[in-house]
Write a protein that holds these residues in place. Structure first.
Motif, PDB file in Angstrom:
ATOM      1  N   PHE A  39      23.789  35.029 -16.140  1.00 26.59           N
ATOM      2  CA  PHE A  39      24.252  34.823 -14.771  1.00 26.59           C
ATOM      3  C   PHE A  39      25.344  33.750 -14.720  1.00 26.59           C
ATOM      4  O   PHE A  39      26.411  33.952 -14.133  1.00 26.59           O
ATOM      5  CB  PHE A  39      23.058  34.440 -13.898  1.00 26.59           C
ATOM      6  N   LEU A  40      25.091  32.612 -15.376  1.00 25.91           N
ATOM      7  CA  LEU A  40      26.062  31.509 -15.377  1.00 25.91           C
ATOM      8  C   LEU A  40      27.383  31.950 -15.990  1.00 25.91           C
ATOM      9  O   LEU A  40      28.460  31.554 -15.567  1.00 25.91           O
ATOM     10  CB  LEU A  40      25.503  30.306 -16.148  1.00 25.91           C
ATOM     11  N   LYS A  41      27.272  32.791 -17.014  1.00 29.13           N
ATOM     12  CA  LYS A  41      28.489  33.266 -17.687  1.00 29.13           C
ATOM     13  C   LYS A  41      29.245  34.288 -16.841  1.00 29.13           C
ATOM     14  O   LYS A  41      30.470  34.290 -16.778  1.00 29.13           O
ATOM     15  CB  LYS A  41      28.125  33.908 -19.031  1.00 29.13           C
ATOM     16  N   GLY A  42      28.467  35.189 -16.183  1.00 25.58           N
ATOM     17  CA  GLY A  42      29.103  36.340 -15.556  1.00 25.58           C
ATOM     18  C   GLY A  42      29.548  36.167 -14.105  1.00 25.58           C
ATOM     19  O   GLY A  42      30.565  36.731 -13.695  1.00 25.58           O
ATOM     20  N   LEU A  53      16.472  34.588  -7.642  1.00 25.02           N
ATOM     21  CA  LEU A  53      16.112  34.254  -9.033  1.00 25.02           C
ATOM     22  C   LEU A  53      14.627  34.465  -9.302  1.00 25.02           C
ATOM     23  O   LEU A  53      13.780  34.065  -8.500  1.00 25.02           O
ATOM     24  CB  LEU A  53      16.451  32.781  -9.323  1.00 25.02           C
ATOM     25  N   ASP A  54      14.365  35.047 -10.451  1.00 24.65           N
ATOM     26  CA  ASP A  54      12.983  35.105 -10.941  1.00 24.65           C
ATOM     27  C   ASP A  54      12.695  33.735 -11.568  1.00 24.65           C
ATOM     28  O   ASP A  54      13.606  33.065 -12.049  1.00 24.65           O
ATOM     29  CB  ASP A  54      12.870  36.213 -12.010  1.00 24.65           C
ATOM     30  N   VAL A  55      11.445  33.304 -11.534  1.00 18.97           N
ATOM     31  CA  VAL A  55      11.145  31.986 -12.116  1.00 18.97           C
ATOM     32  C   VAL A  55      11.023  32.079 -13.634  1.00 18.97           C
ATOM     33  O   VAL A  55      11.618  31.322 -14.373  1.00 18.97           O
ATOM     34  CB  VAL A  55       9.861  31.386 -11.499  1.00 18.97           C
ATOM     35  N   GLY A  61      15.015  30.122 -17.535  1.00 18.00           N
ATOM     36  CA  GLY A  61      14.211  30.456 -16.375  1.00 18.00           C
ATOM     37  C   GLY A  61      14.895  30.031 -15.085  1.00 18.00           C
ATOM     38  O   GLY A  61      15.944  29.384 -15.095  1.00 18.00           O
ATOM     39  N   GLY A  62      14.269  30.426 -13.971  1.00 14.84           N
ATOM     40  CA  GLY A  62      14.855  30.184 -12.663  1.00 14.84           C
ATOM     41  C   GLY A  62      15.026  28.718 -12.326  1.00 14.84           C
ATOM     42  O   GLY A  62      16.068  28.307 -11.802  1.00 14.84           O
ATOM     43  N   LEU A  63      13.997  27.894 -12.644  1.00 15.37           N
ATOM     44  CA  LEU A  63      14.060  26.483 -12.267  1.00 15.37           C
ATOM     45  C   LEU A  63      15.143  25.749 -13.050  1.00 15.37           C
ATOM     46  O   LEU A  63      15.859  24.901 -12.513  1.00 15.37           O
ATOM     47  CB  LEU A  63      12.696  25.820 -12.481  1.00 15.37           C
ATOM     48  N   GLU A  64      15.278  26.112 -14.305  1.00 14.09           N
ATOM     49  CA  GLU A  64      16.305  25.495 -15.146  1.00 14.09           C
ATOM     50  C   GLU A  64      17.693  25.918 -14.659  1.00 14.09           C
ATOM     51  O   GLU A  64      18.626  25.117 -14.576  1.00 14.09           O
ATOM     52  CB  GLU A  64      16.090  25.937 -16.589  1.00 14.09           C
ATOM     53  N   LEU A  65      17.779  27.185 -14.305  1.00  8.40           N
ATOM     54  CA  LEU A  65      19.040  27.724 -13.791  1.00  8.40           C
ATOM     55  C   LEU A  65      19.449  27.000 -12.510  1.00  8.40           C
ATOM     56  O   LEU A  65      20.616  26.666 -12.303  1.00  8.40           O
ATOM     57  CB  LEU A  65      18.887  29.231 -13.546  1.00  8.40           C
ATOM     58  N   THR A  89       6.390  25.659  -6.680  1.00  9.05           N
ATOM     59  CA  THR A  89       7.045  25.821  -5.385  1.00  9.05           C
ATOM     60  C   THR A  89       7.661  24.500  -4.928  1.00  9.05           C
ATOM     61  O   THR A  89       8.813  24.446  -4.491  1.00  9.05           O
ATOM     62  CB  THR A  89       6.024  26.289  -4.324  1.00  9.05           C
ATOM     63  N   VAL A  90       6.841  23.431  -5.066  1.00  2.00           N
ATOM     64  CA  VAL A  90       7.312  22.111  -4.649  1.00  2.00           C
ATOM     65  C   VAL A  90       8.582  21.745  -5.404  1.00  2.00           C
ATOM     66  O   VAL A  90       9.569  21.288  -4.814  1.00  2.00           O
ATOM     67  CB  VAL A  90       6.207  21.046  -4.881  1.00  2.00           C
ATOM     68  N   ARG A  91       8.558  22.007  -6.696  1.00  2.00           N
ATOM     69  CA  ARG A  91       9.712  21.661  -7.522  1.00  2.00           C
ATOM     70  C   ARG A  91      10.955  22.432  -7.079  1.00  2.00           C
ATOM     71  O   ARG A  91      12.049  21.883  -6.947  1.00  2.00           O
ATOM     72  CB  ARG A  91       9.379  21.980  -8.983  1.00  2.00           C
ATOM     73  N   ALA A  92      10.751  23.719  -6.824  1.00  2.00           N
ATOM     74  CA  ALA A  92      11.876  24.567  -6.421  1.00  2.00           C
ATOM     75  C   ALA A  92      12.445  24.132  -5.069  1.00  2.00           C
ATOM     76  O   ALA A  92      13.660  24.029  -4.895  1.00  2.00           O
ATOM     77  CB  ALA A  92      11.411  26.021  -6.353  1.00  2.00           C
TER      78      ALA A  92
END
Lengths: 131, 493
Positions: A39-42, A53-55, A61-65, A89-92
């Motif tokens: 995703f980041l590349k494209g 985003l899927d987690v 993964g989604g959170l890192e992304l 959830t809280v983190r996101a």
């Protein structure tokens, strides 16, 4: 409508296909990616957009992304996860996610969230353009 | 011969050894005492006999004076018969001053002429194996009359000889020896029996003790010794009982711990299976929901019968309902899972190694520890992390079965990585994992073992994730695998 893009990032092909099918039916463009890195590349992020985003995904993964994306562009993010536990959830949400939805999500709920996110992004773009 | 004896002594029981020692000692004492006592007694008796011979020959000399004075054979016969009346006197003779035989009783052997000064007795002329030959001068004393001083004048008339048999002496000596030896042996036997009894009293508690210990070794719990005896024995039995008690308690604790682990493991297995199934079902349900959603939107725009749209929405609702059930199931499975507390990973690894000690020993795996001292504590659920480590140990053992015994090494390393992460590296010297399998090993239901469900690593991975950490693997195909457990020092959120 016409130029708005919804990015769908999920490692399950059936899920990305079905999401495209649904989201395109209401008139948005959809781009799908199997993981965060692709995703980041494209993705170009030209014009109003939002990301679903899927987690849990291999490679990134989604959170890192979400963390990585923040450094690049502040687009609205909707998380879709198979297992939403509270700390995740809280983190996101703390990271600035618009929504944290669990699969399978109701179509109306999802589409409403997307509409909201797109208009939010339009507003942000408009504001940053006028500034 | 000597080495055989020492080997026998080394193998036999303490009591036996003592018995042998006591018996040998007693036997030696008895023999020495018997021989010594007999020798002393024989000497005394022999001396008595010599004195007896001396007085006999002197008496004989006195009785022979008359016979020699008158050269009377009758008198000589009388004197001789008096002395030969003694049973031991075998032969007696009277000689005159010129060494001529006046009379001799029965002739048994010739008189020995050799004159030898005897130190034993002045009257003993000769001695051989069977006889003593005594001789005494026959003298008369005259009283000299008319002289101022009264002086006895002694004049020698001749001498007598007699032969005293040693037979009786020998018999007496033999009797003495036999009775003393008999007495000594009897005393020895009595002493030996007494000592045996004493030894038994002393060593039987030890034997009981040894037997109890043997039983304890064979089937463990519940054995205590109740010894009576010396102070040392009491102390020993007390120490043994305390030790047994401590061992049993430790065993109970370990068993409880293992049972707890097994229970958690079962719960986890069931949970993970359900979770896996739920996840697998959830994805197609999601796709179904969205495909139908897309269809509904499109159909709405194409002006089709509203009945079709209604049915499709019903299908959609059903799929969502199924998804709901799955979520409820997952939430139920997740409930009350973690009981986190600050733990020292080094201590936890040691505990896990204690739990799998037997299996490691059996598989002849050498364990190597490279621990970082003062490792920061991590906030984890002890039972769950133990389970992960146990699973890794078990996998390592299984993996190393195919390599030779000497090369089976399991290494644990702990280290701090960056500011807020610790790492536990678990490396084995098994065959490693090939590149095409490395990505699959954390997938549920993937296994290379013949009897395995393939959920160990998948469960471990998900447990670590709920702790905010990661479980990864590095494998060098052909040389071994290394599992890396990453855990945050400070818990996030």
């Amino acid at each position: 409508m016409g130029d708005e893009i919804v990015y769908v990032v999920d490692d399950n092909e059936e899920v990305t296909n079905s999401l495209s099918w649904l989201i395109e039916s209401v008139g948005y463009h959809v781009e799908t990616y199997p993981n965060g890195l692709a995703f980041l590349k494209g993705a170009k992020f030209e014009g109003p957009c939002c990301a679903i985003l899927d987690v849990r995904m291999p490679v990134m993964g989604g959170l890192e992304l979400q963390e990585k994306l923040k450094e690049k562009i502040a687009i609205p993010i909707i998380f879709l996860t198979g297992h939403g536990d509270i700390p995740m959830t809280v983190r996101a949400m703390k990271g600035g996610a618009n929504e944290f939805l669990t699969k399978p999500v109701n179509n109306k709920t999802l589409l409403d969230s997307i509409n909201k996110a797109i208009s939010q992004d339009k507003e942000r773009r408009f504001q940053s353009a006028t500034l | 011969m000597f080495s055989q004896i020492t080997r026998y002594l080394a193998q036999t029981s303490f009591r036996h050894q003592l018995s042998i020692l006591v018996f040998t000692g007693l036997f030696a004492v008895v023999i020495v005492a018997a021989i010594g006592a007999s020798w002393v007694a024989s000497r005394v008796v022999a001396k008595d006999y010599l004195q007896h011979g001396e007085s006999l020959v002197q008496a004989f000399a006195k009785q022979s004076a008359l016979a020699l004075l008158y050269a009377s054979e009758n008198s000589a016969k009388e004197a001789t018969s008096m002395v030969t009346a003694f049973h031991d006197v075998k032969q007696a003779a009277i000689f005159n001053e010129k060494d001529e035989l006046l009379f001799q009783s029965a002739h048994i052997q010739a008189w020995n002429k050799s004159k030898k000064e005897s130190s034993v007795s002045p009257l003993l002329e000769f001695e051989d194996g069977g006889f003593w030959q005594f001789t005494a001068p026959v003298v008369v004393s005259f009283e000299k009359d008319g002289l101022a001083e009264t002086q006895n004048k002694v004049s020698k008339l001749g001498f007598v000889k007699l032969l005293l048999s040693k037979t009786k002496l020998f018999r007496i000596q033999k009797q003495i020896f036999v009775s003393i030896t008999f007495l000594a042996i009897a005393t020895g036997i009595l002493l030996f029996i007494a000592l045996q009894w004493l030894l038994k009293r002393m060593t039987s508690p030890l034997q009981t003790f040894a037997e109890t210990m043997h039983q304890a070794e064979a089937h463990g719990a519940g054995l205590r010794v109740d010894l009576s005896g010396s102070k040392e024995l009491l102390q020993m039995s007390k120490a043994f009982n305390t030790m047994m008690h401590a061992l049993e308690e430790r065993e109970i604790k370990i068993k409880q711990h293992q049972a707890q682990l097994a229970h958690v493991s079962r719960l986890k297995t069931v949970g993970e299976m359900a979770s896996g199934i739920a996840h697998e079902l959830n994805q197609p349900l999601t796709a179904m929901v969205h495909y139908i959603g897309g269809c509904v939107e499109r159909l709405k725009q194409e002006n089709v019968s509203p009945q079709i749209i209604e049915v499709m929405l019903r299908v959609n609702a059903l799929a969502e309902h199924a998804g709901d059930i799955i979520h409820r199931l997952k939430n139920f499975l997740r409930k009350g899972e973690l009981r986190k507390e600050p733990m020292d990973m080094n201590a936890l690894i040691r505990e896990v190694l204690k739990l799998s000690e037997l299996e490691l020993l059996e598989a002849k795996v050498e364990v190597i520890l490279h621990f970082l001292d003062k490792l920061p504590k991590v906030n984890v659920d002890k039972i769950h992390i133990e389970q992960i480590l146990l699973n890794l140990v078990q996998n390592a053992i299984d993996a190393m079965r195919s390599v030779e015994e000497k090369a089976r090494k399991l290494t644990f390393e702990t280290l701090v990585d960056g500011e807020n992460v610790i790492k536990v590296l678990v490396s084995d010297t098994g065959p490693g994992i090939s590149d095409d399998l490395v990505d699959k090993i954390f997938d549920p239901f993937f296994t290379t073992k013949e009897s395995g469900m393939g959920i160990g690593l998948s469960i471990s991975s998900s447990i670590i994730e709920t702790h905010g950490g990661k479980l990864t693997v590095e494998s060098n195909f052909g040389f071994g695998s290394r599992f890396i457990l990453t855990l945050p020092i400070k818990e996030e959120v």
